[in-house]
Every structure is written in C-alpha cells, then in structure tokens.
Design an enzyme around this catalytic site. Structure first.
Site: not given
Ligand code: ZN
Length: 195
Positions: A12, A152
């Site tokens: 991320d 996610d």
């Molecule tokens: Zn992510």
C-alpha cells in the site's frame, strides 16, 4: 509472507495527499524485492500516479493498481502500466461506481474493491460493498477474460465468507494477518473461511 502461505504481497503506497496517510515509495519496494518470491501487488494511493509508474515497475512491481480518481487519464495510465511490462489494475473506492471500469475493462488484469475508505488499516468492512462485488463478478464474466477480483480493507475470517460468496477471488488482508502472532495460522484461517 511466502512462508506463511500467501500468494501475493500487497503493498500500500500512500502519499499523504490522495489519502490521509503516508507510507513508502519505490525505494522500499526495490529493497524488498530480493527477499521475496511472491508477486508484488502494488496499490498506488497517490495522485498523480503517472509520473511514478516507471519507478514502481523498475522497483519490481508485478501488478500496478491505480484509482480512477488519481487522474487525469485512467486509460492512459493503464496503457502505460502494460507497456512497462506489469499487469494493470483498477481500484474502486467505496463511493466509486463500477461504471468507472466500463471502457477500460479490456485493459486490466485486476479489479480491486475497497472494503473501507483507503488510508488506514484496522477498519471494519463496509457490507454495502457486497452488491458491488457481485455486480463486478458479472461484469468480469461478460468479458470472458481471467480478471482477478480482489477485496482490500476489512477482510477477516468473519467477513470472508460473504466476500467470497459475492464473487471475490483474491483477499487482501492487513490486520487479519499482521495483527496475529502466527501469520501462517492466520492465512490458513482465511483460506478455510473462503471455502
Ligand atoms: Zn491496498
């Protein structure tokens, strides 16, 4: 994570501008690359993304996923990712309609549905996203292409059965794995919940 049984490593990337948090950039991914055999699934929460796509590809990204809101030209971003030799993907925020994919779905290999608003781990899954996952499963089916449908945010052993029943085939876990003492047991619990 490869020893714990994960299939991909999801990374991320946050810029403190597109999302209210700051993480890391291509230098860290490049440093990590020799230590992990798993495909690197790089989720860019940055705006703009285009000026940095080549750096992430060179750092060792296998998949590069962008948000339509990173702008200004999603189609061009996806073409660029493919031209760099990576698999392109699109990420849909909770408020982003699936129509955002209508004219780019033939360009992508991954669709990622956010189960929370992006920026921080540990949030609860937004169950209102389940019909979106189902609608995307139908949209992908109509293409006849093997596009992966990932979720996610808020993925846990508790939420996984509903997420998989809705049509997701990739589960991205944060605190459900990294918040546990035994990563392999946590991954196994998610796999069991997905069956
Ligand atoms: Zn992510």
């Amino acid at each position: 994570m490869q020893d714990a049984g994960a299939d991909w490593l999801h990374l991320d990337v946050m810029d403190g501008h597109f999302v209210p948090n700051l993480t890391f950039g291509p230098a860290l991914i490049k440093a990590l690359r020799p230590h992990c055999r798993l495909p690197f699934d790089v989720h860019l929460m940055i705006a703009p993304a285009d000026p940095y796509l080549a750096a992430f590809a060179e750092a060792g990204a296998d998949h590069i996923l962008v948000h339509p809101e990173s702008g200004p030209h999603l189609h061009r971003s996806l073409q660029s990712i493919r031209a760099l030799g990576c698999r392109p993907g699109v990420v849909l925020n909770p408020a982003t309609p699936i129509d955002a994919l209508a004219w780019v779905i033939d360009l992508i290999d991954v669709v990622l549905v956010m189960g929370v608003n992006p920026g921080f781990g540990g949030q609860h899954f937004l169950t209102g996203q389940l019909p979106k996952i189902s609608a995307l499963r139908a949209m992908i089916g109509a293409t006849g292409r093997p596009i992966r449908l990932a979720v996610d945010g808020g993925v846990s052993a508790e939420t996984t059965p509903d997420i998989v029943a809705a049509g997701a085939d990739v589960l991205i876990a944060g605190s459900a794995v990294f918040g546990r003492p035994d990563y392999a047991a946590a991954v196994a619990a998610l796999r069991a919940a997905a069956r």
